[in-house]
Write a protein that holds these residues in place. Structure first.
Motif: not given
Length: 422
Positions: A166-170, A250-253, A261-270
């Motif tokens: 996903x990181x490379x695809x993005x 299905x639901x984590x994000x 209240x996480x942003x996309x960056x925090x979700x991705x790092x997690x």
């Protein structure tokens, strides 16, 4: 040592000596398959959105349909490819699937319409079903007592693919939304060419079985899982754990964004942290754990870790506290490898492909049912009419499912102890 009640003709050693290059190829095959899937993961919804006039709601519904169709293809074709590999050998099925996957990604890269993109996704579901054949290949070449450790290392390829993909695809998608598909096609094609050079056949002709549609269709394949009460019990545990796992994609994000209240960056790092911990456990810890506790002990340890990890995710009031569940959840991966190893002991060598196909079909059913179960429970417990505001309900439900799996596993292993060796 072969465990009482789990000895079968499947434990007959392979007449071939395992070739390190062949096992490494299977690892690379699954890694590149997962990497290719991960490459298109962040960009596929955007590409769909571009076909529907940037209507996000319509794109979400269509994306859900794509996911359901992909899982349905896995359900239907995993046992077919597994049975074909039992008849014609593992090598031709794996190589043809890799070439087919490469051609499919080219089709999606060039897709001029949503319909063509959907056709490409259907074909991807068929060709990706060869992963079950890859697991059968490992069962062919690996002594029963070493299978759990090898399955764990192969499992690490899944984690690595979903961390890097996903990181490379993005990044590639920012350049051109079609570029990740071309990259995925290139990886699959290179993988197939590599296999032509290093992949030997693992199933000798004298150990092959005839192809029968009765056993190759999903319902027929599932009959294999019910042919032995120990195998049926372990298969039920596998289904429940796969169903519980669906709560994460299905639901984590949605959950982390809503509750913490996480942003996309925090979700991705997690999520990257989840993948790294899983890779560490599956790549290096499963072998020692199985040696210390045995396959049965490793299974119970992993199931218990999954139960506790899901509870932490669902109960943690803050984001940093939820991170404590990540290393605990990583230990859950031990149970999957142990479960695979225990199940392969119960099936003859000429039916390992059918077993892996049936197992993949079970996982596909979980992937079909899980999103509805967890997203609806999440929506209900955060809705205005809910009797209890409980955003962590999906993860608490997953934890409860793991308790059920533990109970069934204990009863199954107890029955295995009482079963006389065959």
């Amino acid at each position: 040592m072969v465990e009482t009640g789990l000895t079968s003709s499947a434990d007959v050693p392979s007449p071939q000596a395992p070739r390190r290059g062949a096992v490494a190829f299977i690892f690379v095959t699954i890694l590149l398959d997962m990497l290719a899937l991960g490459l298109i993961m962040p960009i596929l919804p955007k590409l769909i959105e571009s076909f529907v006039g940037n209507d996000t709601a319509s794109a979400a519904r269509i994306f859900g349909l794509f996911g359901t169709a992909w899982a349905a293809m896995q359900f239907v074709f995993s046992p077919v490819l597994g049975s074909l590999s039992d008849r014609f050998g593992r090598r031709p099925v794996i190589l043809l699937s890799n070439f087919g996957l490469a051609a499919d990604y080219v089709l999606m890269a060039l897709a001029p319409s949503l319909a063509w993109l959907f056709v490409g996704r259907l074909i991807s579901g068929v060709t990706s079903a060869s992963i079950s054949t890859a697991f059968a290949y490992i069962a062919d070449l690996t002594p029963p007592e070493r299978r759990a450790a090898i399955f764990g290392r192969i499992g690490a390829a899944f984690g690595a693919g979903f961390v890097l993909g996903p990181a490379t695809g993005g990044l590639l998608g920012d350049i051109d939304p079609r570029l990740p598909f071309w990259a995925a096609a290139g990886l699959s094609f290179a993988n197939a060419l590599y296999g032509l050079l290093v992949l030997p056949e693992s199933l000798p002709s004298e150990r092959r079985s005839p192809f029968r549609w009765r056993s190759a269709n999903p319902l027929g394949a599932l009959r294999l899982l019910g042919s032995d009460r120990i195998l049926a019990g372990l298969s039920t545990v596998n289904f429940i754990t796969q169903l519980a796992h669906v709560v994460l994609p299905s639901t984590f994000v949605l959950y982390a964004t809503y509750r913490y209240g996480w942003d996309t960056r925090t979700v991705g790092l997690t999520l990257a942290m989840v993948g790294v911990c899983a890779m560490i456990v599956q790549g290096g810890a499963i072998g020692p754990i199985v040696r210390i506790f045995g396959e049965r002990g490793a299974l119970m340890l992993g199931l218990s870790a999954g139960m506790v990890g899901f509870f932490i995710f669902g109960a943690a009031p803050t984001g940093p506290l939820s991170w404590l569940g990540i290393p605990v959840m990583a230990l859950w991966g031990v149970s999957g490898a142990a479960l695979q190893a225990l199940m392969t002991r119960l099936v003859a060598p000429d039916k390992q492909g059918q077993l892996q196909g049936a197992t993949s079909s079970v996982q596909s059913v979980a992937q079909l049912a899980g999103p509805f179960l967890f997203t609806l429970s999440f929506a209900f417990f955060i809705g205005s009419n809910t009797p209890v505001h409980l955003p962590g309900a999906p993860f608490l439900l997953a934890s409860a499912l793991m308790i059920v799996a533990i109970v069934i596993a204990l009863r199954t292993l107890r029955a295995a102890n009482e079963k006389p060796p065959s």
